[in-house]
Scaffold this motif. Structure first.
Motif, PDB file in Angstrom:
ATOM      1  N   VAL A  35       0.840  -1.199   0.000  1.00  0.00           N
ATOM      2  CA  VAL A  35       0.000   0.000   0.000  1.00  0.00           C
ATOM      3  C   VAL A  35       0.874   1.247   0.000  1.00  0.00           C
ATOM      4  CG1 VAL A  35      -1.655   1.321   1.384  1.00  0.00           C
ATOM      5  CG2 VAL A  35      -2.000  -1.124   1.033  1.00  0.00           C
ATOM      6  N   GLY A  36       1.913   1.250   0.810  1.00  0.00           N
ATOM      7  CA  GLY A  36       2.819   2.393   0.856  1.00  0.00           C
ATOM      8  C   GLY A  36       3.524   2.620  -0.464  1.00  0.00           C
ATOM      9  N   LEU A  37       4.009   1.552  -1.072  1.00  0.00           N
ATOM     10  CA  LEU A  37       4.684   1.689  -2.366  1.00  0.00           C
ATOM     11  C   LEU A  37       3.718   2.143  -3.447  1.00  0.00           C
ATOM     12  CD1 LEU A  37       7.040  -1.419  -2.320  1.00  0.00           C
ATOM     13  CD2 LEU A  37       7.702   0.984  -2.177  1.00  0.00           C
ATOM     14  N   PHE A  38       2.498   1.651  -3.405  1.00  0.00           N
ATOM     15  CA  PHE A  38       1.496   2.066  -4.390  1.00  0.00           C
ATOM     16  C   PHE A  38       1.221   3.566  -4.268  1.00  0.00           C
ATOM     17  CE2 PHE A  38      -2.940   2.757  -5.643  1.00  0.00           C
ATOM     18  CZ  PHE A  38      -2.875   2.320  -6.952  1.00  0.00           C
ATOM     19  N   ASN A  39       1.085   4.046  -3.034  1.00  0.00           N
ATOM     20  CA  ASN A  39       0.826   5.468  -2.829  1.00  0.00           C
ATOM     21  C   ASN A  39       2.037   6.318  -3.192  1.00  0.00           C
ATOM     22  OD1 ASN A  39      -1.793   5.075  -1.930  1.00  0.00           O
ATOM     23  ND2 ASN A  39      -1.158   4.852   0.190  1.00  0.00           N
ATOM     24  N   LEU A  40       3.223   5.808  -2.978  1.00  0.00           N
ATOM     25  CA  LEU A  40       4.440   6.550  -3.275  1.00  0.00           C
ATOM     26  C   LEU A  40       4.733   6.585  -4.771  1.00  0.00           C
ATOM     27  CD1 LEU A  40       6.913   7.957  -1.987  1.00  0.00           C
ATOM     28  CD2 LEU A  40       8.032   5.730  -1.977  1.00  0.00           C
ATOM     29  N   SER A  41       4.291   5.585  -5.505  1.00  0.00           N
ATOM     30  CA  SER A  41       4.632   5.486  -6.924  1.00  0.00           C
ATOM     31  C   SER A  41       4.114   6.675  -7.734  1.00  0.00           C
ATOM     32  CB  SER A  41       4.112   4.186  -7.516  1.00  0.00           C
ATOM     33  OG  SER A  41       2.693   4.170  -7.533  1.00  0.00           O
ATOM     34  N   GLY A  42       2.941   7.171  -7.415  1.00  0.00           N
ATOM     35  CA  GLY A  42       2.412   8.329  -8.146  1.00  0.00           C
ATOM     36  C   GLY A  42       3.287   9.551  -7.968  1.00  0.00           C
ATOM     37  N   SER A  43       3.781   9.773  -6.774  1.00  0.00           N
ATOM     38  CA  SER A  43       4.663  10.908  -6.503  1.00  0.00           C
ATOM     39  C   SER A  43       5.977  10.777  -7.257  1.00  0.00           C
ATOM     40  CB  SER A  43       4.951  11.025  -5.010  1.00  0.00           C
ATOM     41  OG  SER A  43       3.768  11.198  -4.290  1.00  0.00           O
ATOM     42  N   VAL A  44       6.520   9.579  -7.288  1.00  0.00           N
ATOM     43  CA  VAL A  44       7.794   9.359  -7.975  1.00  0.00           C
ATOM     44  C   VAL A  44       7.627   9.553  -9.477  1.00  0.00           C
ATOM     45  CG1 VAL A  44       9.569   7.630  -8.480  1.00  0.00           C
ATOM     46  CG2 VAL A  44       8.682   7.850  -6.164  1.00  0.00           C
ATOM     47  N   ILE A  45       6.535   9.073 -10.031  1.00  0.00           N
ATOM     48  CA  ILE A  45       6.292   9.248 -11.467  1.00  0.00           C
ATOM     49  C   ILE A  45       6.169  10.728 -11.808  1.00  0.00           C
ATOM     50  CG2 ILE A  45       4.565   8.869 -13.281  1.00  0.00           C
ATOM     51  CD1 ILE A  45       4.091   6.092 -12.021  1.00  0.00           C
ATOM     52  N   ARG A  46       5.436  11.484 -10.985  1.00  0.00           N
ATOM     53  CA  ARG A  46       5.313  12.933 -11.223  1.00  0.00           C
ATOM     54  C   ARG A  46       6.661  13.630 -11.102  1.00  0.00           C
ATOM     55  NH1 ARG A  46       0.602  12.073  -8.525  1.00  0.00           N
ATOM     56  NH2 ARG A  46       1.454  12.686  -6.500  1.00  0.00           N
ATOM     57  N   LEU A  47       7.474  13.213 -10.126  1.00  0.00           N
ATOM     58  CA  LEU A  47       8.794  13.817  -9.937  1.00  0.00           C
ATOM     59  C   LEU A  47       9.659  13.625 -11.175  1.00  0.00           C
ATOM     60  CD1 LEU A  47      10.988  15.100  -8.097  1.00  0.00           C
ATOM     61  CD2 LEU A  47      11.577  12.758  -7.453  1.00  0.00           C
ATOM     62  N   TYR A  48       9.731  12.394 -11.687  1.00  0.00           N
ATOM     63  CA  TYR A  48      10.534  12.136 -12.878  1.00  0.00           C
ATOM     64  C   TYR A  48       9.946  12.820 -14.112  1.00  0.00           C
ATOM     65  CZ  TYR A  48      13.712   8.953 -10.575  1.00  0.00           C
ATOM     66  OH  TYR A  48      14.671   8.420  -9.763  1.00  0.00           O
ATOM     67  N   GLY A  49       8.643  12.948 -14.162  1.00  0.00           N
ATOM     68  CA  GLY A  49       8.027  13.686 -15.264  1.00  0.00           C
ATOM     69  C   GLY A  49       8.415  15.157 -15.224  1.00  0.00           C
ATOM     70  N   ASN A  50       8.430  15.749 -14.037  1.00  0.00           N
ATOM     71  CA  ASN A  50       8.857  17.153 -13.903  1.00  0.00           C
ATOM     72  C   ASN A  50      10.317  17.325 -14.273  1.00  0.00           C
ATOM     73  OD1 ASN A  50       6.300  17.850 -13.034  1.00  0.00           O
ATOM     74  ND2 ASN A  50       6.834  17.747 -10.857  1.00  0.00           N
ATOM     75  N   ILE A  51      11.160  16.386 -13.861  1.00  0.00           N
ATOM     76  CA  ILE A  51      12.572  16.464 -14.213  1.00  0.00           C
ATOM     77  C   ILE A  51      12.738  16.350 -15.716  1.00  0.00           C
ATOM     78  CG2 ILE A  51      14.780  15.242 -14.052  1.00  0.00           C
ATOM     79  CD1 ILE A  51      13.961  14.522 -11.156  1.00  0.00           C
ATOM     80  N   ASN A  52      11.998  15.447 -16.340  1.00  0.00           N
ATOM     81  CA  ASN A  52      12.061  15.266 -17.792  1.00  0.00           C
ATOM     82  C   ASN A  52      11.650  16.543 -18.517  1.00  0.00           C
ATOM     83  OD1 ASN A  52      12.300  14.029 -20.298  1.00  0.00           O
ATOM     84  ND2 ASN A  52      10.257  13.156 -20.210  1.00  0.00           N
ATOM     85  N   ASN A  53      10.547  17.140 -18.071  1.00  0.00           N
ATOM     86  CA  ASN A  53      10.088  18.374 -18.710  1.00  0.00           C
ATOM     87  C   ASN A  53      11.087  19.520 -18.512  1.00  0.00           C
ATOM     88  OD1 ASN A  53       7.762  17.107 -19.581  1.00  0.00           O
ATOM     89  ND2 ASN A  53       6.594  17.728 -17.777  1.00  0.00           N
ATOM     90  N   ALA A  54      11.694  19.600 -17.340  1.00  0.00           N
ATOM     91  CA  ALA A  54      12.647  20.672 -17.081  1.00  0.00           C
ATOM     92  C   ALA A  54      13.913  20.508 -17.937  1.00  0.00           C
ATOM     93  CB  ALA A  54      13.026  20.683 -15.604  1.00  0.00           C
ATOM     94  N   THR A  55      14.370  19.286 -18.100  1.00  0.00           N
ATOM     95  CA  THR A  55      15.579  19.084 -18.911  1.00  0.00           C
ATOM     96  C   THR A  55      15.283  19.284 -20.395  1.00  0.00           C
ATOM     97  OG1 THR A  55      15.179  16.698 -18.942  1.00  0.00           O
ATOM     98  CG2 THR A  55      16.695  17.532 -17.284  1.00  0.00           C
ATOM     99  N   ARG A  56      14.099  18.982 -20.835  1.00  0.00           N
ATOM    100  CA  ARG A  56      13.744  19.249 -22.241  1.00  0.00           C
ATOM    101  C   ARG A  56      13.696  20.752 -22.500  1.00  0.00           C
ATOM    102  NH1 ARG A  56       8.949  15.134 -23.990  1.00  0.00           N
ATOM    103  NH2 ARG A  56      10.245  13.259 -23.980  1.00  0.00           N
TER     104      ARG A  56
END
Length: 56
Positions: A32-53
């Motif tokens: 349950v904890g990993l499932f809830n954390l996964s959305g935050s991690v995906i958004r974090l990497y998406g923000n990093i991807n957008n910033a580097t682009r």
């Protein structure tokens, strides 16, 4: 089947079953904890991807 009945009758078997249930509960809480954390991690990497682009 006989082995399961024997575990139910003696105290060591009861303790083993209790430890098994505790371990199962810990695993469920971890999932349950990993499932809830996964959305935050995906958004974090998406923000990093957008910033580097945008920087290129």
């Amino acid at each position: 089947m006989r082995r399961i009945r024997e575990l139910g009758r003696n105290a060591r078997g009861s303790t083993a079953i209790e430890y098994g249930l505790i371990c199962a509960l810990i695993v469920v809480v971890m999932f349950v904890g990993l499932f809830n954390l996964s959305g935050s991690v995906i958004r974090l990497y998406g923000n990093i991807n957008n910033a580097t682009r945008g920087a290129m």
